[in-house]
Design a protein around this motif. Sequence first.
Motif, PDB file in Angstrom:
ATOM      1  N   GLU A  15       0.871  -1.177   0.000  1.00  0.00           N
ATOM      2  CA  GLU A  15       0.000   0.000   0.000  1.00  0.00           C
ATOM      3  C   GLU A  15       0.907   1.226   0.000  1.00  0.00           C
ATOM      4  O   GLU A  15       1.655   1.449   0.962  1.00  0.00           O
ATOM      5  N   SER A  16       0.872   2.004  -1.071  1.00  0.00           N
ATOM      6  CA  SER A  16       1.830   3.094  -1.240  1.00  0.00           C
ATOM      7  C   SER A  16       1.191   4.227  -2.012  1.00  0.00           C
ATOM      8  O   SER A  16       0.305   3.998  -2.846  1.00  0.00           O
ATOM      9  N   GLU A  34       6.934   6.649   2.607  1.00  0.00           N
ATOM     10  CA  GLU A  34       6.588   5.568   3.532  1.00  0.00           C
ATOM     11  C   GLU A  34       5.454   4.740   2.934  1.00  0.00           C
ATOM     12  O   GLU A  34       4.615   5.254   2.201  1.00  0.00           O
ATOM     13  N   TRP A  36       3.022   0.797   3.374  1.00  0.00           N
ATOM     14  CA  TRP A  36       2.606  -0.317   4.226  1.00  0.00           C
ATOM     15  C   TRP A  36       2.669  -1.601   3.429  1.00  0.00           C
ATOM     16  O   TRP A  36       2.451  -1.611   2.215  1.00  0.00           O
ATOM     17  N   ALA A  38       0.518  -4.956   3.618  1.00  0.00           N
ATOM     18  CA  ALA A  38      -0.637  -5.612   4.238  1.00  0.00           C
ATOM     19  C   ALA A  38      -0.495  -7.105   4.016  1.00  0.00           C
ATOM     20  O   ALA A  38      -0.685  -7.607   2.904  1.00  0.00           O
ATOM     21  N   ASP A 108       1.228  -3.088  12.947  1.00  0.00           N
ATOM     22  CA  ASP A 108      -0.141  -2.917  13.433  1.00  0.00           C
ATOM     23  C   ASP A 108      -0.918  -4.158  12.991  1.00  0.00           C
ATOM     24  O   ASP A 108      -1.473  -4.195  11.890  1.00  0.00           O
ATOM     25  N   ARG A 111      -0.417  -5.586   9.459  1.00  0.00           N
ATOM     26  CA  ARG A 111       0.088  -4.537   8.566  1.00  0.00           C
ATOM     27  C   ARG A 111       1.414  -4.012   9.102  1.00  0.00           C
ATOM     28  O   ARG A 111       1.581  -3.804  10.299  1.00  0.00           O
ATOM     29  N   VAL A 112       2.341  -3.810   8.195  1.00  0.00           N
ATOM     30  CA  VAL A 112       3.709  -3.429   8.556  1.00  0.00           C
ATOM     31  C   VAL A 112       4.060  -2.150   7.802  1.00  0.00           C
ATOM     32  O   VAL A 112       3.996  -2.115   6.573  1.00  0.00           O
ATOM     33  N   GLN A 113       4.429  -1.109   8.539  1.00  0.00           N
ATOM     34  CA  GLN A 113       4.816   0.146   7.888  1.00  0.00           C
ATOM     35  C   GLN A 113       6.328   0.162   7.697  1.00  0.00           C
ATOM     36  O   GLN A 113       7.073  -0.198   8.621  1.00  0.00           O
TER      37      GLN A 113
END
Lengths: 138, 138
Positions: A15-16, A34, A36, A38, A108, A111-113
Motif C-alpha cells: 500500500e503506497s 513511507e 505499508w 498488508a 499494526d 500490517r507493517v509500515q
Amino acid sequence: MDEPSIALLPIGWVESPLTHRDSAPKQGDEGAPEAWIALRPELVEGLAGIEPGDEVIVLTWLDRARRDVLRVHPRGDLARPEEGVFNTRSPDRPNPIGLHVVTILAIDGHRVQVRDLEALHGTPVLDLKPVLGPPGQR
Amino acid sequence: MDEPSIALLPIGWVESPLTHRDSAPKQGDEGAPEAWIALRPELVEGLAGIEPGDEVIVLTWLDRARRDVLRVHPRGDLARPEEGVFNTRSPDRPNPIGLHVVTILAIDGHRVQVRDLEALHGTPVLDLKPVLGPPGQR
C-alpha cells in the motif's frame, strides 16, 4: 526443458502513494515515500520477532514489468550502453522479482509500515527476510 | 482473496556437490563449495557485463522446503526460541525463495561458476542481480 512452472502465492500487498512506474524512484533510498505491507491475516504469526527499527529484505513481484527483455540501458539511461538484465536492477527481466531493503517503522496487526520501499501500490509481496549479521551473530 | 498464483520459470539450475539439506551450510559464507549455475542457453544474453570477481545476488527456488511453516527455531537450534519465519532465513516459508550473495569465479558460455552458494544440486535459479553500490555509483 519441460520444467513445470513454479507457483507463488503473494503473502501480502504493498500500500503506497506510488501508483505509476514513471514517478517511482529507481531504488528505495532515492526518495521512496513511507508505505505499508498488508500481510494476509492468516500469516501474521510469521512476523513474530520483527520489531520497529529492524532492517528487512522485502521480495516483491513486479507485476507491471516486462518478462521478455534480456538487455536494457542501466537505469533507463539511453546514454549508458545496454547491459544484460542480470547485471542490472531493471524490473524488466524473466522473473521480475523486486528486492528491497527497508526499515520497519511500525507493526499494526498484520500490517507493517516501512521506509524506503519504492514498489508501486498493489504490488504483490512474496517474502520478508532479515538482513543477516556477520557469522556468529545469526 | 482469490488472487491467481504467479508463475515462475527457472532461468537455470544449480550444479553443486551439495545434495542433501543436512550437509549444506546454513549460509554460503559458512563453508559452501564452489558451484555452477547452468543458465538456460537462450538467456545467455542477460549475462552481458557480468565479470569474474563481481558480487551477485542469486535468487533460487528452495524446492525441498516446506511451505506450511510459520514459526521455526532459528538455524534449527532447539535451544533458541521459535520465531516467525519472516524473521529468519529458514528455507521453510510460504514462498521458499533463497537469497544468496555469491562471487563470480568464471563464465563459460551459459554456465557461471560461483563461490559461496549453499543451494543444493538441482535447485532452480530464479534471478541474478548485481549487489548495489552506493547512490551515485549505480
